[in-house]
Design an enzyme around this catalytic site. Structure first.
Site, PDB file in Angstrom:
ATOM      1  N   CYS A  64      -4.683   2.143  -3.701  1.00  0.00           N
ATOM      2  CA  CYS A  64      -3.557   2.556  -3.003  1.00  0.00           C
ATOM      3  C   CYS A  64      -2.406   1.703  -3.332  1.00  0.00           C
ATOM      4  O   CYS A  64      -1.529   1.612  -2.391  1.00  0.00           O
ATOM      5  CB  CYS A  64      -3.812   2.973  -1.693  1.00  0.00           C
ATOM      6  SG  CYS A  64      -4.732   4.515  -1.509  1.00  0.00           S
TER       7      CYS A  64
ATOM      8  N   HIS B 267       0.889  -1.317   0.052  1.00  0.00           N
ATOM      9  CA  HIS B 267      -0.088  -0.125   0.147  1.00  0.00           C
ATOM     10  C   HIS B 267       0.839   1.192   0.089  1.00  0.00           C
ATOM     11  O   HIS B 267       1.927   1.255   0.493  1.00  0.00           O
ATOM     12  CB  HIS B 267      -0.879  -0.082   1.259  1.00  0.00           C
ATOM     13  CG  HIS B 267      -1.904   1.005   1.361  1.00  0.00           C
ATOM     14  ND1 HIS B 267      -1.601   2.460   1.603  1.00  0.00           N
ATOM     15  CD2 HIS B 267      -3.262   1.061   1.157  1.00  0.00           C
ATOM     16  CE1 HIS B 267      -2.805   3.136   1.903  1.00  0.00           C
ATOM     17  NE2 HIS B 267      -3.871   2.079   1.656  1.00  0.00           N
TER      18      HIS B 267
ATOM     19  N   ASP C  20       3.222  -4.205   7.974  1.00  0.00           N
ATOM     20  CA  ASP C  20       1.966  -3.306   7.772  1.00  0.00           C
ATOM     21  C   ASP C  20       0.580  -4.342   8.197  1.00  0.00           C
ATOM     22  O   ASP C  20       0.245  -5.070   7.324  1.00  0.00           O
ATOM     23  CB  ASP C  20       2.019  -2.794   6.483  1.00  0.00           C
ATOM     24  CG  ASP C  20       0.477  -2.236   6.103  1.00  0.00           C
ATOM     25  OD1 ASP C  20      -0.399  -2.231   6.858  1.00  0.00           O
ATOM     26  OD2 ASP C  20       0.605  -1.526   4.903  1.00  0.00           O
TER      27      ASP C  20
ATOM     28  N   GLN D 260      -4.603  -4.846   7.299  1.00  0.00           N
ATOM     29  CA  GLN D 260      -5.460  -5.844   6.532  1.00  0.00           C
ATOM     30  C   GLN D 260      -5.363  -7.324   7.421  1.00  0.00           C
ATOM     31  O   GLN D 260      -6.153  -8.139   6.982  1.00  0.00           O
ATOM     32  CB  GLN D 260      -5.359  -6.235   5.031  1.00  0.00           C
ATOM     33  CG  GLN D 260      -5.460  -4.913   4.327  1.00  0.00           C
ATOM     34  CD  GLN D 260      -7.062  -4.335   4.490  1.00  0.00           C
ATOM     35  OE1 GLN D 260      -8.037  -4.845   4.745  1.00  0.00           O
ATOM     36  NE2 GLN D 260      -7.033  -3.061   3.929  1.00  0.00           N
TER      37      GLN D 260
HETATM   38  C1  PLP Z   1      -2.362  -2.784   3.641  1.00  0.00           C
HETATM   39  C2  PLP Z   1      -2.776  -1.308   3.911  1.00  0.00           C
HETATM   40  N1  PLP Z   1      -1.887  -0.565   4.645  1.00  0.00           N
HETATM   41  C3  PLP Z   1      -2.073   0.684   4.922  1.00  0.00           C
HETATM   42  C4  PLP Z   1      -3.524   1.258   4.742  1.00  0.00           C
HETATM   43  C5  PLP Z   1      -3.432   2.552   5.285  1.00  0.00           C
HETATM   44  O1  PLP Z   1      -4.510   2.564   6.301  1.00  0.00           O
HETATM   45  P1  PLP Z   1      -4.992   3.950   6.900  1.00  0.00           P
HETATM   46  O2  PLP Z   1      -5.490   4.838   5.709  1.00  0.00           O
HETATM   47  O3  PLP Z   1      -6.005   3.388   7.858  1.00  0.00           O
HETATM   48  O4  PLP Z   1      -3.886   4.646   7.438  1.00  0.00           O
HETATM   49  C6  PLP Z   1      -4.226   0.395   4.178  1.00  0.00           C
HETATM   50  C7  PLP Z   1      -5.786   0.921   3.880  1.00  0.00           C
HETATM   51  O5  PLP Z   1      -6.327   0.739   3.122  1.00  0.00           O
HETATM   52  C8  PLP Z   1      -3.948  -0.722   3.749  1.00  0.00           C
HETATM   53  O6  PLP Z   1      -4.940  -1.659   3.152  1.00  0.00           O
END
Ligand code: PLP
Length: 423
Positions: free
Chosen positions: A380, A124, A206, A209
């Site tokens: 993203c 992401h 991260d 998910q």
């Molecule tokens: C794998 C992953 N990482 C990071 C994020 C970023 O999350 P946030 O917008 O809650 O900071 C997302 C959001 O969709 C995500 O799916």
């Protein structure tokens, strides 16, 4: 009371799910973007504001005491949910802020020109752009590992970089929000451990998910940093966290990245001493207490459902969706569809696909007209979409209240696309 995952009874605990959209019952399949909130979470927030609201750690009056106790209890509940010590939990607004916290609180203080950060094409933007910026600030070099046709990380490329380059940080996604791939974290941790040098290699995961879909045991995962967002796991927006291995906090290797009131022990014109309490050292300014209370309520709600059952439910939905979608010849599914020999399919949370000759935005608009909410675009993950040459994909993603009948509504909605584009 035991409530079946995906049942009407469970759906009824989420007020928004009884809404209608475009005059149709709402079928919400955009949970990877954000999940809906159960009444229990909404009430916990409302109760905090109507009964206990006061600033924490600052007053000597009853309300402030109550608020401080509720805040601390909530932090304990959240940490326990992730099998972490309360001192290892730093409250952040979301995964993005948590990863930025590692960049400012750790990377900026430890990386220098020539060091290497390894991330992947599966990430992401939150776990990609942050490292581009760190590379600019510190002079460290950013290296990427590739993804195979089934949407799995090319671990041989990681091994090669660990063997041959001065790697200081590996930053990877646990469960991909685009392909649904569950990365083999234990295997990767072992690989990193076998290449540790005098200056340690740190591992950031991260967990945006993974936290909503599987049991997370921070100590067992054996990573240095784990970032997550509350809003994807039934909690309010604006709260999440960063779990940091205690030794990095105790040694001061991980530093605060926000400074001001609350996080200090003493302040003199020449120098400030930070709060020796590891948890408080990272709380600069007034925290969003109500959202932390809401996140604790969400953790409790999920704990009662049992995260092992949540994962099992999710697996069944993924399997069912894959089975149904593979019967539509116009559809090409992205991400793992074939398990590795003797293993469960390494996929959770979502199924994304390309629909031959129809743009993903059109697919999602036609579905929306039937009350089915999915996501379209690059989610993203532009580097991944460019890597494979996908213009945009459509993604259906699940939560504890998702049922097979929701997937049936998706499939019915997809039949409409054929009719629209035939005429
Ligand atoms: C794998 C992953 N990482 C990071 C994020 C970023 O999350 P946030 O917008 O809650 O900071 C997302 C959001 O969709 C995500 O799916």
């Amino acid at each position: 009371m035991i409530t079946m995952l995906g049942s009407q009874m469970l759906k009824s605990q989420f007020p928004i799910l009884s809404r209608r959209v475009n005059d149709k019952p709402l079928i919400y399949l955009d949970n990877a973007a954000t999940s809906q909130k159960p009444q229990e979470v909404i009430e916990a927030i409302s109760n905090y504001y109507s009964q206990h609201n006061s600033n924490v750690h600052r007053g000597a009056h009853q309300l402030s005491d109550e608020s401080t106790n509720i805040f601390e209890e909530s932090r304990h509940t959240i940490a326990k949910f992730f099998v972490a010590d309360p001192e290892e939990l730093i409250i952040a607004r979301n995964t993005t802020e948590a990863i930025n916290g590692v960049a400012y609180g750790w990377a900026d203080n430890h990386l220098k020109e020539g060091d290497v950060i390894v991330t992947s094409f599966m990430e992401h933007h939150a776990n990609f752009v942050v490292w581009q910026e760190v590379a600019k600030r510190t002079g460290a070099k950013l290296e990427f590992i590739g993804v195979d046709e089934q949407g799995r990380l090319k671990l041989d490329e990681l091994e090669d970089k660990l063997k041959n380059l001065p790697v200081r940080l590996v930053a990877l996604v646990h469960v991909s929000n685009a392909t649904g791939t569950v990365n083999p974290i234990k295997k990767i941790s072992k690989l990193i451990a076998s290449h540790q040098k005098e200056t340690p290699i740190r591992f950031l995961l991260d967990g945006a998910q993974s936290a909503p879909h599987m049991k997370i045991d921070f100590h067992q995962l054996d990573v240095d940093f784990y970032a997550f967002s509350g809003h994807k796991m039934l909690a309010p927006m604006g709260v999440g966290g960063l779990l940091v291995k205690k030794e990095l906090l105790e040694s001061g290797e991980m530093r605060p990245w926000l400074f001001g009131g609350g996080m200090i022990f003493s302040v003199l014109p020449e120098e400030t001493e930070f709060n020796p309490d590891l948890a408080e050292r990272f709380i600069a300014g007034t925290p969003d207490v109500a959202s932390v209370v809401g996140l604790a309520a969400a953790c409790e709600y999920l704990r009662k459902l049992d995260m092992r059952k949540v994962e099992q439910h999710d697996r069944e939905l993924v399997f069912y969706t894959l089975e149904k979608l593979t019967q539509i010849p116009e559809i090409k599914i992205i991400g793992p569809t074939k398990p590795k020999a003797g293993q469960l399919l390494d996929r959770l949370g979502s199924v994304a696909f390309l629909y031959q000759a129809v743009h993903a935005h059109d697919v999602s608009q036609i579905l929306d007209s039937q009350g089915v909410a999915v996501r379209s675009g690059h989610h993203c993950t532009m580097p991944l979409h460019n890597y494979f040459g996908w213009p945009a994909t459509t993604r259906a993603s699940f939560s504890v209240y998702t049922s097979k009948s929701d997937i049936d509504a998706l499939i019915k909605g997809l039949e409409k696309i054929k009719q629209v584009f035939k005429s």
